[in-house]
Design a protein around this motif. Structure first.
Motif: not given
Length: 130
Positions: A8-14, A70-71
């Motif tokens: 689970e990653a924030d919006q910086h990882l696409t 989470v993004g």
């Protein structure tokens, strides 16, 4: 037997950035799927991810102090015996280290959302075994 891991990653990882990182791992096959990507690593490890703005809460039970929206969610599955000379755990560590070096994403990797194995917070990348 298979093991399911969840990143689970924030919006910086696409998905686009993740796809570029996977291109740097030889013999990794990837394909675009609606809203994300899927990949198979040389060890047999499989990855499927999708952008997750509709479900921003962290599902991991042990958040290690992390608190972010989470993004992106990735589902990783270790299945069956690995071919000689390949390690799914080494590939996972390679992937997480490359994510940490390539962007500012905060993330948590957990085993079935129950046990946190790796996390990245403001202090860097951490491993539960360290």
């Amino acid at each position: 037997m298979s093991l399911d891991l969840h990143l689970e990653a924030d919006q910086h990882l696409t998905t686009a950035l993740l796809g570029r990182l996977l291109e740097n791992l030889p013999r990794t096959e990837q394909a675009n799927v609606p809203g994300g990507i899927q990949a198979t690593f040389p060890s047999g490890l499989s990855l499927r991810c999708e952008d997750s703005q509709l479900q921003p809460e962290i599902y991991a039970e042990d958040r290690k102090g992390c608190d972010f929206s989470v993004g992106l969610r990735c589902y990783l599955r270790i299945k069956g015996p690995e071919p000689e000379g390949h390690s799914a755990l080494d590939e996972i560590r390679w992937l997480l280290e490359n994510i940490a070096q390539s962007c500012e994403a905060l993330f948590i990797l957990s085993f079935q959302y129950e046990a946190t194995l790796y996390w990245r917070d403001a202090n860097g990348l951490h491993c539960a075994d360290d």
